[in-house]
Write an enzyme that holds these catalytic residues in place. Sequence first.
Site, short mmCIF file in Angstrom:
data_model
loop_
_atom_site.label_atom_id
_atom_site.label_comp_id
_atom_site.label_asym_id
_atom_site.label_seq_id
_atom_site.Cartn_x
_atom_site.Cartn_y
_atom_site.Cartn_z
CG HIS A 62 -4.99 72.07 63.82
ND1 HIS A 62 -4.74 71.25 62.75
CD2 HIS A 62 -6.24 71.78 64.22
CE1 HIS A 62 -5.78 70.47 62.53
NE2 HIS A 62 -6.70 70.77 63.41
CD GLU A 118 -5.08 80.68 58.72
OE1 GLU A 118 -5.18 81.50 59.65
OE2 GLU A 118 -5.50 80.88 57.58
CE LYS A 123 -20.57 71.97 61.17
NZ LYS A 123 -21.12 72.88 62.00
CE1 TYR A 144 -9.66 71.67 61.36
CE2 TYR A 144 -10.23 71.74 63.67
CZ TYR A 144 -9.81 71.04 62.57
OH TYR A 144 -9.56 69.71 62.67
CB THR A 175 -15.76 66.37 61.62
OG1 THR A 175 -14.83 67.12 62.40
CG2 THR A 175 -15.68 66.83 60.19
CB SER A 221 -5.79 92.80 57.28
OG SER A 221 -6.95 92.46 56.57
CB SER A 222 -6.84 88.38 60.03
OG SER A 222 -6.46 87.94 58.77
CG HIS A 251 -0.03 77.13 45.43
ND1 HIS A 251 -1.11 77.47 44.64
CD2 HIS A 251 -0.40 76.01 46.09
CE1 HIS A 251 -2.07 76.58 44.81
NE2 HIS A 251 -1.68 75.68 45.69
CG ASP A 269 -22.38 99.33 56.95
OD1 ASP A 269 -21.46 98.50 57.09
OD2 ASP A 269 -22.44 100.14 56.02
CD1 TRP A 319 2.20 75.77 54.19
CD2 TRP A 319 1.14 77.39 55.30
NE1 TRP A 319 1.31 75.19 55.05
CE2 TRP A 319 0.64 76.15 55.74
CE3 TRP A 319 0.61 78.56 55.87
CZ2 TRP A 319 -0.34 76.04 56.73
CZ3 TRP A 319 -0.37 78.44 56.85
CH2 TRP A 319 -0.83 77.19 57.27
CB SER A 350 -25.34 74.86 57.63
OG SER A 350 -24.32 73.99 58.02
CG HIS A 359 -2.56 66.75 64.47
ND1 HIS A 359 -3.84 66.99 64.88
CD2 HIS A 359 -2.36 67.57 63.42
CE1 HIS A 359 -4.37 67.91 64.10
NE2 HIS A 359 -3.49 68.27 63.21
CG HIS A 360 0.09 70.01 61.95
ND1 HIS A 360 -0.41 70.05 60.67
CD2 HIS A 360 -0.93 70.40 62.76
CE1 HIS A 360 -1.67 70.46 60.70
NE2 HIS A 360 -2.01 70.68 61.95
NE ARG A 391 3.84 68.96 52.21
CZ ARG A 391 3.25 69.71 53.15
NH1 ARG A 391 3.23 69.31 54.40
NH2 ARG A 391 2.68 70.86 52.85
#
Lengths: 539, 491
Positions: free
Chosen positions: A258, A260, A336, A262, A333, A174-175, A82, A111, A147, A273, A307-308, A455
């Site tokens: 991390h 990722e 914003k 963002y 943040t 690809s990315s 998932h 283009d 994941w 915006s 921090h993870h 979890r």
Amino acid sequence: MSAVVDEHDDHHHDDHAHGPEKGLLRWIITTNHKDIGTLYLFFALAMFFVGGIMAMIIRAELFEPGMQFVEPKFFNSMTTMHALVMVFGAVMPAFVGLANWMIPMMIGAPDMALPRMNNMSFWVLVAGVLLLASTLFMEGGAPAGGWTLYPPLVLQTGKALPFAVFSVHLLGISSIMGAINIIATIFNMRAPGMTLMKMPLFVWTWLITAFLLIAVMPVFAGAVTMLLTDRFFGTSFFDAAGGGDPVLYQHIFWFFGHPEVYIMILPTFGVASTIIPVFARKPLFGYSSMVYATASIAFLSFIVWAHHMFTVGMPMAGELYFMYATMLIAIPTGVKVFNWTATMWKGAMTFEAPMLFSIAFVVLFTIGGFTGLMMAVAPTDFQYHDTYFIVAHFHYTLVPASVFILMAAGYYWLPKWTGNMYNEKIGQLHFWLSVVSVNILFFPQHFLGLAGMPRRIPDYAVQFADWNMISSIGGFIFGASQLLFLYIVIDTIRGGTGEKVTDEVWEDAHKHGLEWTLPSPPPYHTFTTPPEVIPTEHI
Amino acid sequence: MALALRTAQADYTLNLMKGVTKVSNDIYDLHMLILWICVFIGVGVFGTMFYSIYHHRKSKGHQAAQFHENTTVEIIWTIIPTLILIGMAIPATKTLLELDDVQDSEMSIKVTGWQWKWEYEYLDNGIHFFSSLDEASNKARQVGSGIDPRSVPNYLLNVDKPLVIPTKKKIRFLFTAADVIHSWWIPDLGWKKDAIPGFINEAWTSVDKAGTYRGQCTELCGKDHGFMPIVVIAMDQPDYDVWVKKAQEESKKGADLSDQSHDDLVTKGATVYAKNCSTCHLPDGKGVPGAFPAITGSAVIKGDINTQVNLVLNGKGGMPAFGKMLKADELSQVITYTRNALGNSVGDEIQPKAVQDLLPKTSSAPAAKVAPEKPEPIADMSKDELVNLGKSVYASNCASCHQAEGQGMSPMFPALTGSVVVKGDINAQVDLMLNGKGMMPSFGHALKATDFAAVVTYTRNSLGNSVNDAVQPSVIQKLQLALPAEQDDDE
């Protein structure tokens, strides 16, 4: 602030300007940014439903205590797949699709800079996701280690491991190709007068996101390659018995992971915006501070990864540093959020579906930000870590944030893309069902986490039963509501309300972006000659 | 829902629990502080936004203002959050430092995570046991069991053997894992800590109030991650002392090494299989293709029995080393069972005694005692010879903790360079190494007399030390012979 004088070459085709191929082949060999954008968006929508079905299986199993439907191992495969499908198959490709469609039109380019690579990056993505999905049918099942693919657990995966690793390689390729294309386009193909500080914020946020992608995707590819060699070639990068360190993987993974997250939220900021000023009928408040805040967040994303990992047993200095650095993210943040609020302040707001989803994004994303701040504090994270509290946190920053903004973008630009108006009534219904159910789905998970539910468990102690049932009910309603969006997309393409939309679609939208100066739908090739005057309203 | 049955379950809370330690209370206060700060900011921001949404709408005829930037405002809403963050960071730092301080702990418990159970070793009194999900929960949690979880007391939060600790004592926990990463969490204690294979993590607690506290593994560790709970019972000192006595008796009980009939082995083996093997290899022995091999028709089982015994005892890949978990009689039963049931009919068996001989000597189960051979006299060696030999003994036995250069790993493993023990009386050092202390294992039986003498001499004359004395192997040999038999619990 002006209308654009653009001749749109569609009335006098020369040898260079031709229409699309006929038939199916058009979609396979296309190098047109609009066609490729459409492919990305449809692919993402399909994957959104595939990942959604997995979420429904998870919520069905968690509806009641006891194991009713699936084996624990398959449950773990579902949570793992998932996440991977939603991150790499739905959210990221959807934003690449928006980038393909909108960036050339927003900066006045004909283009993307590298159209053939554009086609290739899409098809490599499809190959990567299909390879990943095929692991579901392999002996030993799909990856079930989360994941994050932490060793040593992930090394217990059956036949699927090398396929999952190769699929990550393909997704990374690809990315990176997509990111290179976006950077090359933005740096080289802006219309005259479109200076960097005049670019729409969506373009800015994607430019920064593209750099994040190029920086971190190779890191992830490297990490999973080390998993591969640990499993098959006798290395021991992550095996303590051979002098390695399982925690090393976590450091490498989160150095990718991390930024990722963002990568999935910065373009979201960009779309918000873009939309909020149009429906507030006011210029965006604090354009340059928005650009600087985005860049600050991107920079900070590289220096907060551990921090993870507050519970892995880091030295005190490390814990303190990562705690302080993480708390800093709240500052840009916050800027914003304050800017979006100030944009709405004293506007003349209307509340069509794109605006509703955008406002819901600001509010619910902020809630996700608050819980993020709570988790930044290492001592309290010792309680929150790996519980449903964090599941609630990151879903708040992804579903009512990134996914809601993707919905907003769909409603906002569909009339431009198709030339038809979507059914606003069903759009409003979709919004209200989604915003209510998403909170029924995720808000109770805060309570579950604080009360002690870890979890990634397929079954739970009975004191968690009530909130899990409520959460599942919210999940089913949310899942079903998204079928309305699918209906609206198809309906709009096939004519929608029957009302033909104007070039600018939304009142005075032409002041906010070049795309609204083009016809709706825009011709196959646009801006073959650059527009002479660009809107400056957003500055 | 099921309100009547609630009584058998823990009280439900919406918020974080305060817990039963000073640290957990500090964490709770910190949590509430930040929560209220967030609520306060949220009310401000959302209040402004909703005011604007209500009043500044086109349908009410509001005209849009056209302002779009204000540097002063931007600076204000950058600086104020910064100050708030500093206000949060100060108490957070204090609590974090307190959590990290394992100094002056009064006892140590080593916790090892296994797929999917916890192993507890009391380093001070030798109590050692495994703790796994209780049987009632385990039955109810099978897919389609038909048992209502609400009818099971403390469903999924109950174990067969809980961890028992004394109240009001500072207890140090050492965490590690045998296979994959696990994480040990009791919400009432205020923290969780990862148990990582090959590494040791530390944490401490001091529980104020006697009671039963429940938690779970919180790091995804495979299919039964949700089914390895943790139960801690905190007892006041007198009750705890009684428990320790009983637990020590329990630990001393060895395996029943008497021969058993073939049928007995198979019958009893079925129970052992159900408890220890069926989670992965499935109750019918069919396994899960690609993940857990089938027992039925397995080549290992149909082959030489010694190969299978070796695999079961020492593990391989995802298969844990059951030699460390089960007693010799249980091992012989389950091995015999798998060879003669679940669709297999090899027809042979292995007796507990034969398994016992294969178990590692350090096992807590009694080893078949071999009469010590009459020691050969050992010739004296020069100091330099001893130092040379000691170098390699040190590298393979001591360096992993005390490090190659003798610098140790603060705070867990003391430095040897400049150590008071090494610089002090040589007999004290020999005694420490013979008998161990705390985390330091006893090397009395583990090393040969020559190697023992060599490594003592090496540490005193190398690694930055120069005490300039030596101990001869013959002296060590005498001391070793005087040591109690290796299995002190063998009665």
